[in-house]
Design an enzyme around this catalytic site. Sequence first.
Site, PDB file in Angstrom:
ATOM      1  N   LEU A   1      40.444  28.577  38.947  1.00 10.76           N
ATOM      2  CA  LEU A   1      40.069  29.254  38.679  1.00 10.76           C
ATOM      3  C   LEU A   1      40.592  30.200  38.305  1.00 10.76           C
ATOM      4  O   LEU A   1      40.139  31.537  38.514  1.00 10.76           O
ATOM      5  CB  LEU A   1      40.199  29.521  40.067  1.00 10.76           C
TER       6      LEU A   1
ATOM      7  N   CYS B   1      34.289  62.834  38.957  1.00 11.28           N
ATOM      8  CA  CYS B   1      35.377  62.803  39.486  1.00 11.28           C
ATOM      9  C   CYS B   1      35.481  64.193  40.089  1.00 11.28           C
ATOM     10  O   CYS B   1      35.718  65.170  38.338  1.00 11.28           O
ATOM     11  CB  CYS B   1      36.074  62.016  40.009  1.00 11.28           C
TER      12      CYS B   1
ATOM     13  N   HIS C   1      40.170  57.799  32.721  1.00  9.05           N
ATOM     14  CA  HIS C   1      38.854  57.654  32.529  1.00  9.05           C
ATOM     15  C   HIS C   1      38.160  57.211  31.881  1.00  9.05           C
ATOM     16  O   HIS C   1      38.595  58.180  30.771  1.00  9.05           O
ATOM     17  CB  HIS C   1      38.189  58.615  33.909  1.00  9.05           C
TER      18      HIS C   1
ATOM     19  N   GLU D   1      36.011  59.613  30.862  1.00 11.92           N
ATOM     20  CA  GLU D   1      35.524  60.880  30.649  1.00 11.92           C
ATOM     21  C   GLU D   1      37.030  61.755  29.337  1.00 11.92           C
ATOM     22  O   GLU D   1      36.209  62.078  28.468  1.00 11.92           O
ATOM     23  CB  GLU D   1      35.003  61.987  31.368  1.00 11.92           C
TER      24      GLU D   1
ATOM     25  N   ALA E   1      26.503  24.993  40.595  1.00 12.10           N
ATOM     26  CA  ALA E   1      25.532  23.869  39.671  1.00 12.10           C
ATOM     27  C   ALA E   1      25.250  22.723  40.644  1.00 12.10           C
ATOM     28  O   ALA E   1      25.761  22.235  41.234  1.00 12.10           O
ATOM     29  CB  ALA E   1      26.768  23.478  38.555  1.00 12.10           C
TER      30      ALA E   1
ATOM     31  N   ARG F   1      29.703  24.116  52.487  1.00  9.37           N
ATOM     32  CA  ARG F   1      29.958  24.715  53.287  1.00  9.37           C
ATOM     33  C   ARG F   1      30.658  26.001  53.517  1.00  9.37           C
ATOM     34  O   ARG F   1      29.769  26.948  54.286  1.00  9.37           O
ATOM     35  CB  ARG F   1      31.333  24.208  53.892  1.00  9.37           C
ATOM     36  N   THR F   2      31.265  26.517  52.885  1.00  4.55           N
ATOM     37  CA  THR F   2      31.296  27.887  52.345  1.00  4.55           C
ATOM     38  C   THR F   2      30.467  28.254  52.059  1.00  4.55           C
ATOM     39  O   THR F   2      29.550  29.521  52.107  1.00  4.55           O
ATOM     40  CB  THR F   2      32.664  27.680  51.300  1.00  4.55           C
TER      41      THR F   2
ATOM     42  N   ARG G   1      33.525  35.440  35.865  1.00  2.00           N
ATOM     43  CA  ARG G   1      35.179  35.253  36.021  1.00  2.00           C
ATOM     44  C   ARG G   1      35.967  36.276  35.611  1.00  2.00           C
ATOM     45  O   ARG G   1      36.504  37.253  36.683  1.00  2.00           O
ATOM     46  CB  ARG G   1      36.005  33.649  36.209  1.00  2.00           C
TER      47      ARG G   1
END
Length: 370
Positions: free
Chosen positions: A212, A83, A58, A60, A162, A307-308, A192
């Site tokens: 992707l 935490c 972490h 910290e 787009a 559609r999505t 991404r």
Amino acid sequence: MADRAEDERFMAEALKLAHQHLGATGSNPSVGCVIVRDAGDGPKIVGSAVTATSGRPHAETQALAAAGALARGATAYVTLEPCSHHGKTPPCADALIAAGVSRVVVAVTDPDERVAGRGLEMLRDAGIEVVTGVLEEEGERELEAYLMRKRNNRPYVTLKLAVSADGMIGIKGQGQARITGATARDHVQRLRAESDAILVGIGTAIADDPELTCRIPGLEHRSPLRIVIDGDLDLPLHSKLVQTARNVPVLVVTGQENGSVAFSGRRQALEAAGVEVVVCDPSQPGDLLAALATRGISSLLVEGGARTAQQFLNDGLVDRILLFTGPATLGEEGVPSPLDRNLIPVGFVHRQTDTFGDDLLDTYEYERTP
């Protein structure tokens, strides 16, 4: 005693650090921590860190290690409440106490039920001064994905589209068309890298054969989990997604198995290629989001197609719209976008407009009542 302006200055530094590993810390949030000490010649940063890309260590503990003995009597600026529970690592609240810091400044209280104020209580019980809510709004924005998952049991959803000047997102029979220029596309690559997962429908997966992944040099390892909504398991085995599934995970979402030999064969072939097949009603994206949340997915980028995008909008599951508009027109053969700059769904507020060469990027956020 530090003044508010000083606290905000150093918290801003912690928030900049937190942004560096956005989308790269697994199920843990990307947190920034700055250790500041004033030895009589003004406050100076003596240690700083961001949550490691694996989610541990972490921020910290890393910042305290960097500060060493200088942490004693110093102020720690942390973007999220330290935490307080024992997980795979000891509590960060304990580490701050052991290091002897005299003051802890926090932007956002952690809604995780294992923390939820207990970290702050531990610090106060140890005699440490605790200040909360410094740059809280900015902290909430930086941590919005993690907070959405913890508060609403689903990822924060960003819809990216787009759209051409005449309101189209692609050409019939050809899928998505190249609408924006290189600068705008580079910005999408960074989006991404900062997302836990990216999603498209099967129509886009077949028509465009996208990979992707993140293609920014040096950030290829930050490619998100790739998800395809594919009710009939039609994703081609020769597609780029399937061919790269062993390098960057791919998850295909289908409905209840229909029991046919052909369906079972397609599933076995995809799984043999390294694709994970998940049974979840594709027409109910809310169920998918809940399932993703249980995997620690905090942010989801929905990239296509029409559609999505419309399904997520109709179900009220979009938190931010990133609408790129290019100068070209696609004409009568174009595939209409579910929205454009003149047709934004009710409830979304325009936040800003950015320019990337000849392209515009309008950002809209859904304004939910607290």
